[in-house]
Scaffold this active site. Structure first.
Site, PDB file in Angstrom:
ATOM      1  N   HIS A  67      -0.767   1.108  13.061  1.00 51.44           N
ATOM      2  CA  HIS A  67       0.129   1.510  11.976  1.00 51.44           C
ATOM      3  C   HIS A  67       1.307   2.324  12.519  1.00 51.44           C
ATOM      4  CE1 HIS A  67      -3.546   0.566   9.729  1.00 51.44           C
ATOM      5  NE2 HIS A  67      -2.779   0.394   8.687  1.00 51.44           N
ATOM      6  N   ASP A 124      -1.541  -9.137   9.544  1.00 53.59           N
ATOM      7  CA  ASP A 124      -1.708  -7.783   9.043  1.00 53.59           C
ATOM      8  C   ASP A 124      -0.351  -7.382   8.458  1.00 53.59           C
ATOM      9  OD1 ASP A 124      -2.834  -5.337   8.457  1.00 53.59           O
ATOM     10  OD2 ASP A 124      -3.616  -4.985  10.461  1.00 53.59           O
TER      11      ASP A 124
END
Length: 633
Positions: free
Chosen positions: A280, A354
């Site tokens: 992230h 993702d």
């Protein structure tokens, strides 16, 4: 325009099973008299598809054909073919984009809802990830979105391993929980019970609750093999470090979920377990070579594919030994997504990235670049691009330039439509809010969560005489971040059933040294001490650890009190590295009410302790460790 629904399309509940009654008109809805593009498909094709076919049969638990290798039924195939024929090139690309939506309340004139309407009506996005809100509000918002869609949308959510993101929140003035879906312990906790069937049962319950809310894609299970204790993003989301065991549990979860009509998603391909960077916030680099990948990381993916998993999600990780460089994310690599996943492993289902907003891919590429490269790599769905409209336009431009063929787009759009037909959402997109209350958070579901939490508690170390905790003069020293508003409430409430005079000392990351010193002094005067650390793994929030000053204080308390101290790690089991002096150390692998109650019962002797660690920590504990202790009270 609001979608007109065939009155024969209704969602039925027979006992605990979910049944879909699919009406005879299986083609897309005809457009409105006004000709609005938001209303539906070509009326001639719709009429042809409807024909004089008999009413499709009911679909009940265990009868869904979600596996990619299974044949579509005649009515499913006709819907896919006729719907695909009505879509323009841009609309087909729109089916390949999934946006992220909060399950919050929004007035229809609110700017956030206006943006959502534009994505659905103008861009024709095919699906949405829904998160963070109550089940009822999530379902109501899903209905609002389905009413706007030309083609029924699919809805996904991160339900690993529960609808924990569909809770009602906490009314902070009075700390009143607003309720929500069943929340299970983490995947690692499920593995710690030692009962492989738990993964299947949890997958089935989560699937039933998701389906009742209108969600037919679960971004679970995490099939990554967590063989790196420093992993800040996978951690307790994984079933552990043994590839064979992770494979069995992952396959069980897939089967349980898909038997009740919710697609499972194996992630994060080709394996995010051996990383120490959160994707992230950066691009992790996995140094494993092909031989190691075959032996470890790919084992659970093979098992999930063999179990018929509907989707595979790619990882934003670099694999220099496979890809040849340390800068290309697997998500954007044709070698990984097409050559390895499709050709080598034989995956026939749908591939999804993702989130493209994550810095693991977002830092190095523009919205346009990541969208086009992901499609070129072999991706079917682009998850959460920062700007969906720009992503769609970029892929369209790439087709017009000849970089991507129209056949390539049609293949992905067809896979998306096949998923919608297989789950039945194509024919019955609206959620029955009354029925939702019969399924979500059912007592039997919550009882299973409590049972798993109890059996997951693992006693990693024990000093003679430390357990059970009893007597007078017990002090509980709790550490939790300020964001954990409810942490410790259920634990201390349960302790007080036996230890009514227990005293609580609360520490946080912002605790001053004077507070730490005072806590240590008070704990060292106590008859018994319980150290409770609530450390949840949070994406993008750094390493799941205790601040150094706080950890030093807790470790000093554990060392000075010896057998009179019991340490519990709620969440991250690897905290023992920071608390090496803990002579009696238990872990629950989860932060949550069920795990708190289970831990209290364990240290009070009210429940047997039977968990075994599905991971190891060199120098501290081995795979499979766990002191077995019967209930004594």
């Amino acid at each position: 325009m609001r979608r007109s629904l065939n009155p024969r399309r209704q969602l039925l509940v027979t006992g605990g099973a979910i049944a879909l009654a699919l009406g005879s008109a299986c083609a897309p809805q005809a457009p409105s008299p006004s000709g609005s593009s938001g209303g539906g498909a070509n009326p001639d094709l719709a009429a042809q598809a409807a024909g004089s076919r008999p009413t499709p049969p009911l679909i009940q638990d265990g009868e869904f054909n979600l596996e990619p290798s299974s044949r579509l039924t005649g009515w499913q195939q006709r819907w896919v073919d006729s719907t695909l024929a009505t879509l323009s090139l841009r609309e087909r690309i729109g089916q390949m984009v999934q946006v992220w939506v909060l399950a919050d309340y929004a007035n229809t004139q609110d700017s956030s809802f206006a943006e959502l309407r534009r994505w659905i009506v103008d861009d024709g996005v095919g699906s949405a990830t829904i998160s963070l809100g109550s089940p009822i509000e999530a379902a109501a918002k899903i209905n609002a979105m389905q009413a706007l869609a030309k083609v029924p949308m699919q809805f996904a959510s991160d339900l690993e391993p529960a609808l924990g993101r569909l809770q009602g929140g906490v009314f902070t003035h009075y700390m009143i929980a607003a309720g929500g879906a069943t929340e299970f312990p983490t995947a690692m906790a499920i593995a710690a019970t030692g009962r492989d069937s738990d993964a299947y049962e949890v997958g089935k319950v989560i699937g039933r609750e998701a389906r009742a809310v209108g969600i037919d894609i679960n971004f679970a299970p995490v099939v990554d093999v967590n063989n790196n204790p420093a992993n800040p993003v996978i951690n307790t989301r994984s079933f552990g470090e043994d590839p064979a065991r992770v494979a069995r549990l992952s396959a069980g979860f897939v089967k349980g979920s898909q038997e009740v009509g919710v697609f499972a998603t194996a992630k994060h391909f080709p394996g995010h377990g051996d990383t120490d960077v959160d994707s992230h916030v950066g691009l992790p680099v996995v140094t494993a070579d092909w031989a190691r990948m075959q032996r470890v990381e790919l084992v659970p993916f093979r098992a999930a594919i063999d179990a018929g998993v509907g989707l595979v999600m790619s990882a934003h990780i670099a694999l220099p030994a496979i890809e040849g460089d340390s800068t290309t994310p697997a998500t954007l690599s044709p070698h990984i997504i097409t050559d390895v996943l499709r050709d080598t492993l034989g995956f026939e289902g749908l591939t999804i990235t993702d989130a493209l907003s994550m810095d693991g891919v977002g830092k190095g590429y523009t919205v346009e670049e990541s969208a086009v490269l992901a499609v070129k790599a072999g991706t079917d769905i682009l998850l959460k691009p920062d700007d969906p409209t720009r992503a769609i336009n970029a892929v369209l431009a790439a087709v017009q330039r000849g970089e991507i063929s129209e056949e390539r787009i049609a293949a992905s759009a067809r896979r998306v439509l096949e998923l919608k037909a297989r789950s039945g959402i194509a024919f019955n997109p609206m959620v029955d809010l009354a029925r939702l209350r019969q399924v979500v958070g059912a007592p039997a579901h919550r009882a299973l969560a409590e049972d798993i939490a109890t059996r997951a508690v693992t006693l990693v170390r024990e000093q003679p005489g430390a357990l059970p905790v009893g007597g007078r003069g017990t002090v509980v020293v709790q550490y939790m971040p300020e964001t954990e508003l409810r942490a410790g409430r259920e634990f201390t409430t349960a302790l007080r059933t036996v230890l009514p005079d227990v005293r609580i000392i609360a520490l946080s990351p912002s605790s001053a040294q004077s507070q730490l010193d005072a806590a240590r002094a008070q704990a060292e005067r106590a008859e018994r001490v319980v150290i409770a650390a609530y450390v949840r793994r949070m994406e993008g929030q750094g390493r799941p650890a205790i601040p150094v000053a706080v950890a030093s204080t807790l470790d000093a308390i554990a060392k000075s009190r010896g057998a009179r101290a019991v340490t519990i790690a709620f969440g991250n089991p690897y905290l023992l590295r920071q608390l090496p002096s803990a002579g009696t150390y238990l872990t629950t692998y989860s932060v949550g009410d069920a795990s708190e109650r289970a831990a209290a019962q364990a240290i009070l002797g009210q429940a047997a302790i039977t968990g075994r660690t599905p991971v190891s920590l060199p120098g501290y504990f081995k795979l499979g460790d766990g002191v077995q202790r019967p209930a004594s009270r």
